[in-house]
Motif scaffolding. Structure first.
Motif, PDB file in Angstrom:
ATOM      1  N   ALA A 197      37.266  58.105   5.212  1.00 12.95           N
ATOM      2  CA  ALA A 197      37.398  57.654   3.822  1.00 12.95           C
ATOM      3  C   ALA A 197      37.013  58.769   2.840  1.00 12.95           C
ATOM      4  N   ASP A 199      36.484  58.713  -0.303  1.00 13.58           N
ATOM      5  CA  ASP A 199      35.461  58.329  -1.267  1.00 13.58           C
ATOM      6  C   ASP A 199      34.066  58.442  -0.670  1.00 13.58           C
ATOM      7  N   LYS A 200      33.938  58.138   0.605  1.00 16.58           N
ATOM      8  CA  LYS A 200      32.633  58.243   1.249  1.00 16.58           C
ATOM      9  C   LYS A 200      32.269  59.703   1.502  1.00 16.58           C
ATOM     10  N   ARG A 202      33.252  62.174  -0.451  1.00 24.16           N
ATOM     11  CA  ARG A 202      32.855  62.672  -1.784  1.00 24.16           C
ATOM     12  C   ARG A 202      31.435  62.260  -2.101  1.00 24.16           C
ATOM     13  N   GLN A 203      31.092  61.020  -1.868  1.00 17.84           N
ATOM     14  CA  GLN A 203      29.746  60.538  -2.185  1.00 17.84           C
ATOM     15  C   GLN A 203      28.685  61.299  -1.401  1.00 17.84           C
ATOM     16  N   ALA A 204      28.974  61.582  -0.143  1.00 24.34           N
ATOM     17  CA  ALA A 204      28.024  62.334   0.680  1.00 24.34           C
ATOM     18  C   ALA A 204      27.862  63.760   0.165  1.00 24.34           C
TER      19      ALA A 204
END
Length: 297
Positions: A197, A199-200, A202-204
């Motif tokens: 994913a 988005d995950k 990027r968040q990390a």
């Protein structure tokens, strides 16, 4: 209160002009269109030409797309130069050629005016919020004169050097921004292709050394496939062409700038020139799909 002529009311110029009006300054506006007509209701005054806008103005601010536009508005028929008051300060906040900037400054000074090149970074978000980075070239006395206006528009405001130095700094900025967008695009494309994913990912990454404003803002644009222009690819391509021209003149090799400029050329050819520069992702995605298709045959 300063009497200001403001010319160039596009994606960036319109919110910048609005901030100056709301701060209490008198703005004489040229090139008012439907999207900027609300500035008249706020107290701005529409003028039919750049010359009329400049007449009696203490400061003339330009926010235009490219070098020829600035030259035409300054020195063409009905241009600023024909209405410029002696001692008036011209502030060009466009992103244009540093060599041409030095020539424009010389011509304005010969007419009895003063000149600062003050290109900005921060996009539409920064223009609306008054958080732009402003890179200034010119005399310290004129920089100090303009500083109260700059402080309405930006937060990181630096006098870099003589006329043209601000434009050199902006070219350097645009190299870094373009290459970072390209890098973020590659990283998120890798995640997408690997079935992880984006988005995950990027968040990390936002919690590590890869954290950047571009990963934060443009990474989210890429994930959302939301490419309404804050800063259009065709305009960023123009800036990278300025970088390429400067590199040739200085006999420099900028290989990654050259490669990213080619991607932006492809993006424009593919019809994405008026999309946000984060839409560079689409060019990489399309090339990846093409390569995958060719590899399967």
């Amino acid at each position: 209160m300063t009497e200001i002529a403001f010319i160039g009311l596009g994606t960036m110029g319109c919110p910048m002009a609005e901030r100056l009006i709301r701060a209490g300054h008198t703005l004489r506006l040229n090139r008012v269109k439907e999207a900027s007509s609300h500035l008249i209701a706020l107290g701005g005054r529409a003028e039919a030409s750049a010359a009329l806008a400049a007449e009696g103005a203490e400061v003339v601010i330009l926010m235009l797309p490219d070098t020829p536009d600035v030259e035409q508005v300054l020195f063409g028929a009905g241009g600023v130069a024909s209405g410029l008051s002696r001692g008036a300060l011209v502030i060009d906040m466009s992103s244009i050629d540093p060599v041409a900037t030095r020539e424009f400054a010389k011509r304005v000074r010969e007419q009895g005016g003063h000149y600062l090149d003050a290109p900005v970074s921060g996009g539409e978000i920064g223009a609306k919020g008054g958080t732009l980075s402003i890179m200034v070239g010119g005399e310290a006395e004129q920089f100090n004169r303009a500083l109260p206006l700059f402080e309405i528009l930006g937060k990181n405001i630096n006098l870099i050097g003589e006329n043209g130095a601000g434009q050199v700094a902006k070219v350097a900025n645009q190299i870094i921004v373009a290459l970072t967008i390209e890098g973020v695009s590659e990283a998120l494309l890798l995640a997408q292709r690997a079935g992880v994913a984006p988005d995950k990912v990027r968040q990390a990454l936002l919690g590590g050394f890869a954290q950047s404003r571009i990963l934060e803002v443009h990474g989210q644009r890429i994930i959302d496939k939301s490419f309404a222009p804050g800063f259009a690819i065709r305009l960023h391509r123009k800036d990278l062409n300025l970088a390429a021209n400067a590199a040739r003149a200085l006999q420099l090799d900028l290989p990654n700038t050259t490669a990213t400029l080619k991607m932006m050329d492809d993006a424009v050819t593919q019809g994405n020139g008026d999309r946000d520069h984060s839409a560079l992702f689409l060019t990489l995605e399309a090339k990846s799909a093409q390569d995958a298709a060719q590899g399967s045959t």
